[in-house]
Design a protein around this motif. Structure first.
Motif, PDB file in Angstrom:
ATOM      1  N   LYS A  74       0.821  -1.214   0.000  1.00  0.00           N
ATOM      2  CA  LYS A  74       0.000   0.000   0.000  1.00  0.00           C
ATOM      3  C   LYS A  74       0.852   1.259   0.000  1.00  0.00           C
ATOM      4  O   LYS A  74       0.380   2.333  -0.415  1.00  0.00           O
ATOM      5  CB  LYS A  74      -0.922  -0.007   1.219  1.00  0.00           C
ATOM      6  N   ASN A  75       2.058   1.157   0.509  1.00  0.00           N
ATOM      7  CA  ASN A  75       2.961   2.321   0.567  1.00  0.00           C
ATOM      8  C   ASN A  75       4.241   2.023  -0.225  1.00  0.00           C
ATOM      9  O   ASN A  75       5.352   2.271   0.232  1.00  0.00           O
ATOM     10  CB  ASN A  75       3.310   2.642   2.018  1.00  0.00           C
ATOM     11  N   LEU A 127       7.076   4.593  -0.739  1.00  0.00           N
ATOM     12  CA  LEU A 127       7.731   5.129   0.455  1.00  0.00           C
ATOM     13  C   LEU A 127       8.683   4.133   1.104  1.00  0.00           C
ATOM     14  O   LEU A 127       9.360   4.480   2.075  1.00  0.00           O
ATOM     15  CB  LEU A 127       6.665   5.550   1.489  1.00  0.00           C
TER      16      LEU A 127
END
Length: 256
Positions: A152-153, A156
């Motif tokens: 989901k990230n 990052l």
């Protein structure tokens, strides 16, 4: 005159003698009773001797048979609570010892509950910090929780650091997955694919326009699917070959 007196005396004397004879005649004579052997009744029944059981005293050692009250001895904990009660009594000016003892009881129970809550919190926190793993469930299921958060990230995440940590812990399958996600991240940054957590490998393969990149991605997807979802042991040779192929493709996408 004298003759008359003499006659009266004789009369009274004779009457007394007659009265004594009549009493002696009227009094019954005592009979002597003689008993024989036939008149004696002998009880021939055997006499049973009764005796107390040797341990009969133990039956009466129970508390309900103790009629003498003894003050229970105080242990170290009771003495400590008594010391606290005296301390708080002087500190807060309690009216009597009972009030101070009740205050100490409430305080001790509250501290015990607080300690239990803190211990439970530390245990849960330690479990959650163990790479998102829980106590129950299969090993693969426990790790998916953490990996979903990575997906989901994706943009990052520092995959180089994750790969270094997984290599140090000897998790080859996990390292292969990190390499695959790192490749998707680089391809998304170069706009070769459009990243979406719901997409499949086939979706990404369809989006790739360059034939060479498409062939590389198809081969790496094949390796990833067999290593990550396969239930076989990954040997050092196969892992080294897989790692080299991913690093080569990631470098090509980054510099391309």
């Amino acid at each position: 005159m004298n003759k008359i007196v003499t006659v009266l005396l004789l009369f009274f004397f004779c009457s007394n003698i007659g009265a004594q004879d009549s009493l002696a005649i009227a009094k019954p004579k005592k009979e002597k009773i003689i008993f024989t052997e036939k008149d004696v009744i002998v009880d021939s029944a055997a006499t049973e001797l009764k005796s107390f059981a040797p341990n009969f005293k133990k039956k009466y050692d129970a508390p309900e048979f103790v009629y003498e009250f003894k003050t229970p001895e105080k242990n170290a904990w009771d003495r400590f609570k008594e010391w606290l009660a005296n301390l708080f009594k002087n500190l807060f000016n309690f009216s009597n010892n009972k009030t101070a003892e009740n205050f100490v009881d409430i305080l001790v129970r509250s501290l015990a509950i607080l300690i239990v809550i803190v211990v439970i919190y530390m245990i849960v926190k330690a479990i959650m910090n163990n790479e998102g793993q829980w106590v129950f469930g299969k090993n693969s299921d426990k790790k998916i929780i953490n990996y979903d958060e990575i997906e989901k990230n994706l943009h990052l995440v520092d995959f180089q650091k994750l790969i270094q940590n997984s290599l140090e812990s000897g998790e080859k399958r996990l390292t292969t997955r990190y390499y695959y996600l790192w490749l998707l991240k680089k391809m998304s940054e170069k706009q070769i694919i459009e990243w979406d957590v719901e997409k499949t490998n086939s979706d990404y393969l369809y989006e790739i326009k360059d034939q060479s990149q498409k062939e590389d991605f198809a081969y790496l997807s094949y390796l990833y699917n067999n290593i990550w979802y396969g239930e076989f042991e990954l040997d050092d040779h196969t892992f080294a070959k897989t790692r080299s192929a991913f690093e080569k493709s990631i470098k090509k996408v980054t510099n391309g």
